[in-house]
Design an enzyme around this catalytic site. Structure first.
Site, PDB file in Angstrom:
ATOM      1  N   GLY A 188       7.785  -5.289   9.006  1.00 49.24           N
ATOM      2  CA  GLY A 188       9.129  -5.342   8.445  1.00 49.24           C
ATOM      3  C   GLY A 188       9.978  -4.116   8.728  1.00 49.24           C
ATOM      4  O   GLY A 188      11.153  -4.218   9.023  1.00 49.24           O
ATOM      5  N   GLY A 189       9.373  -2.930   8.611  1.00 49.36           N
ATOM      6  CA  GLY A 189      10.163  -1.719   8.813  1.00 49.36           C
ATOM      7  C   GLY A 189      11.035  -1.391   7.619  1.00 49.36           C
ATOM      8  O   GLY A 189      10.802  -1.845   6.500  1.00 49.36           O
ATOM      9  N   ASP A 227       0.820  -1.212   0.000  1.00 47.91           N
ATOM     10  CA  ASP A 227       0.000   0.000   0.000  1.00 47.91           C
ATOM     11  C   ASP A 227       0.854   1.263   0.000  1.00 47.91           C
ATOM     12  O   ASP A 227       0.328   2.366   0.118  1.00 47.91           O
ATOM     13  CB  ASP A 227      -0.903   0.011   1.233  1.00 47.91           C
ATOM     14  CG  ASP A 227      -0.114  -0.066   2.535  1.00 47.91           C
ATOM     15  OD1 ASP A 227       0.807  -0.896   2.615  1.00 47.91           O
ATOM     16  OD2 ASP A 227      -0.426   0.684   3.485  1.00 47.91           O
ATOM     17  N   GLY A 234       2.295   2.897  -2.235  1.00 47.14           N
ATOM     18  CA  GLY A 234       2.153   3.842  -3.345  1.00 47.14           C
ATOM     19  C   GLY A 234       1.424   5.109  -2.939  1.00 47.14           C
ATOM     20  O   GLY A 234       1.729   6.198  -3.437  1.00 47.14           O
ATOM     21  N   ILE A 235       0.468   4.992  -2.033  1.00 46.42           N
ATOM     22  CA  ILE A 235      -0.260   6.179  -1.591  1.00 46.42           C
ATOM     23  C   ILE A 235       0.604   7.017  -0.643  1.00 46.42           C
ATOM     24  O   ILE A 235       0.457   8.232  -0.566  1.00 46.42           O
ATOM     25  CB  ILE A 235      -1.593   5.771  -0.914  1.00 46.42           C
ATOM     26  CG1 ILE A 235      -2.570   6.955  -0.890  1.00 46.42           C
ATOM     27  CG2 ILE A 235      -1.373   5.224   0.486  1.00 46.42           C
ATOM     28  CD1 ILE A 235      -3.989   6.561  -0.505  1.00 46.42           C
ATOM     29  N   TYR A 283       1.164   0.567  15.979  1.00 47.30           N
ATOM     30  CA  TYR A 283       2.567   0.893  16.185  1.00 47.30           C
ATOM     31  C   TYR A 283       2.732   1.838  17.369  1.00 47.30           C
ATOM     32  O   TYR A 283       1.825   2.595  17.698  1.00 47.30           O
ATOM     33  CB  TYR A 283       3.144   1.569  14.942  1.00 47.30           C
ATOM     34  CG  TYR A 283       3.220   0.697  13.725  1.00 47.30           C
ATOM     35  CD1 TYR A 283       4.386   0.001  13.413  1.00 47.30           C
ATOM     36  CD2 TYR A 283       2.130   0.562  12.861  1.00 47.30           C
ATOM     37  CE1 TYR A 283       4.466  -0.792  12.285  1.00 47.30           C
ATOM     38  CE2 TYR A 283       2.198  -0.231  11.742  1.00 47.30           C
ATOM     39  CZ  TYR A 283       3.367  -0.908  11.452  1.00 47.30           C
ATOM     40  OH  TYR A 283       3.434  -1.698  10.342  1.00 47.30           O
ATOM     41  N   ALA A 284       3.885   1.796  18.000  1.00 49.75           N
ATOM     42  CA  ALA A 284       4.250   2.782  19.018  1.00 49.75           C
ATOM     43  C   ALA A 284       4.965   3.921  18.306  1.00 49.75           C
ATOM     44  O   ALA A 284       6.148   3.819  17.974  1.00 49.75           O
ATOM     45  CB  ALA A 284       5.154   2.144  20.067  1.00 49.75           C
ATOM     46  N   LYS A 328      -0.650  -6.356  14.172  1.00 50.36           N
ATOM     47  CA  LYS A 328       0.677  -6.206  13.566  1.00 50.36           C
ATOM     48  C   LYS A 328       1.405  -5.082  14.273  1.00 50.36           C
ATOM     49  O   LYS A 328       0.831  -4.011  14.508  1.00 50.36           O
ATOM     50  CB  LYS A 328       0.538  -5.879  12.069  1.00 50.36           C
ATOM     51  CG  LYS A 328       1.832  -5.444  11.384  1.00 50.36           C
ATOM     52  CD  LYS A 328       1.580  -5.085   9.931  1.00 50.36           C
ATOM     53  CE  LYS A 328       2.802  -4.463   9.268  1.00 50.36           C
ATOM     54  NZ  LYS A 328       2.578  -4.154   7.839  1.00 50.36           N
TER      55      LYS A 328
END
Length: 260
Positions: free
Chosen positions: A198-199, A24, A26-27, A143-144, A173
């Site tokens: 993944g990061g 995702d 691309g946005i 996420y943190a 996730k």
């Protein structure tokens, strides 16, 4: 959990484990390498063993002819790197739009600790409420992230995945904490399956070491984007990740299997 949620979760994973490749970006970033010809990348990663791919709703027509029977997740919020606050994710789709796009699940991003956290919590509550009506699984990307937040702090990450469960998601996730021992505190904070994000791209061995550590800590799989879809050989990199997640291989064995 309803029969519909269970059935659809089976489409985005295998035997309770998930190798997902999100595309995702691309946005957020634009048509970066790996996404210009996204059809070829989707074909490559699913041939490499990815259980599912993830995009924004508008890319759905480019996904279905090329996913080789893999599952499909539609992401429902976003921001851009050129906007005023990359942590401020705004809605880009709905559960019903995702259903019309042929999705097997939906996902939503929440930055726990950011200035926009309250709005994103409301988004997640709205999405889980609607998804439950349709038996649609929700992957919460929690996420943190925010001012002064340590993004790899296991206690912060544990809070993030627990938030996902409390808000009604089906899979959580989040980022990796850096080692298996500390990541156990993350996976044990919730009854949900936890999949590792993944990061930033780190290279083959470093990425697989993180995957191995997450799985040893009780993760249910991974959702790795740029390290896979921007790889010189996305199919081979996916095959290596799959070897760790699904076949319980060591990093060295996975690299050998994928010929990387």
């Amino acid at each position: 959990m309803t029969v519909g949620v269970t059935a659809r979760l089976d489409r985005i994973g295998t035997d309770g484990r998930i190798v997902n490749v999100p595309m995702d970006h691309g946005i957020t970033l634009g048509a970066v390498d790996g996404l210009r010809r996204i059809e070829a990348t989707i074909d490559a990663v699913t041939r490499g063993g990815a259980d599912s791919v993830l995009t924004q709703k508008g890319i759905a027509p480019r996904v279905h002819p090329n996913k080789n029977g893999a599952g499909y997740i539609v992401h429902l919020n976003a921001s851009t790197t050129t906007g005023p606050d990359t942590n401020d994710k705004r809605l880009t789709g709905t559960v019903t739009e995702a259903i019309r796009a042929g999705a097997d699940a939906v996902s939503l991003h929440v930055n726990v600790g950011s200035d926009s956290e309250p709005q994103q919590l409301e988004q997640l509550a709205q999405v889980t409420r609607t998804a439950a009506e349709y038996g649609m699984p929700v992957l919460a990307m929690t996420y943190a992230r925010g001012p002064g937040v340590d993004e790899s702090d296991p206690e912060r990450l544990a809070h993030a995945v627990r938030l996902a469960e409390e808000a009604g998601a089906d899979v959580a996730k989040t980022a990796y904490s850096g080692d298996a021992a500390s990541y156990e505190r993350v996976t044990e904070a919730t009854s949900l399956p936890v999949i590792m994000a993944g990061g930033d791209p780190e290279g083959n061995e470093a990425t697989l070491e993180n995957v191995r550590g997450a799985m040893d800590a009780g993760a249910a799989g991974v959702s790795i984007g740029r390290t896979v879809f921007q790889h010189d050989d996305p199919e081979a990199m996916t095959r290596a990740v799959t070897a760790v997640v699904h076949d319980d291989r060591s990093v060295d064995d996975a690299l050998d299997r994928a010929e990387l």
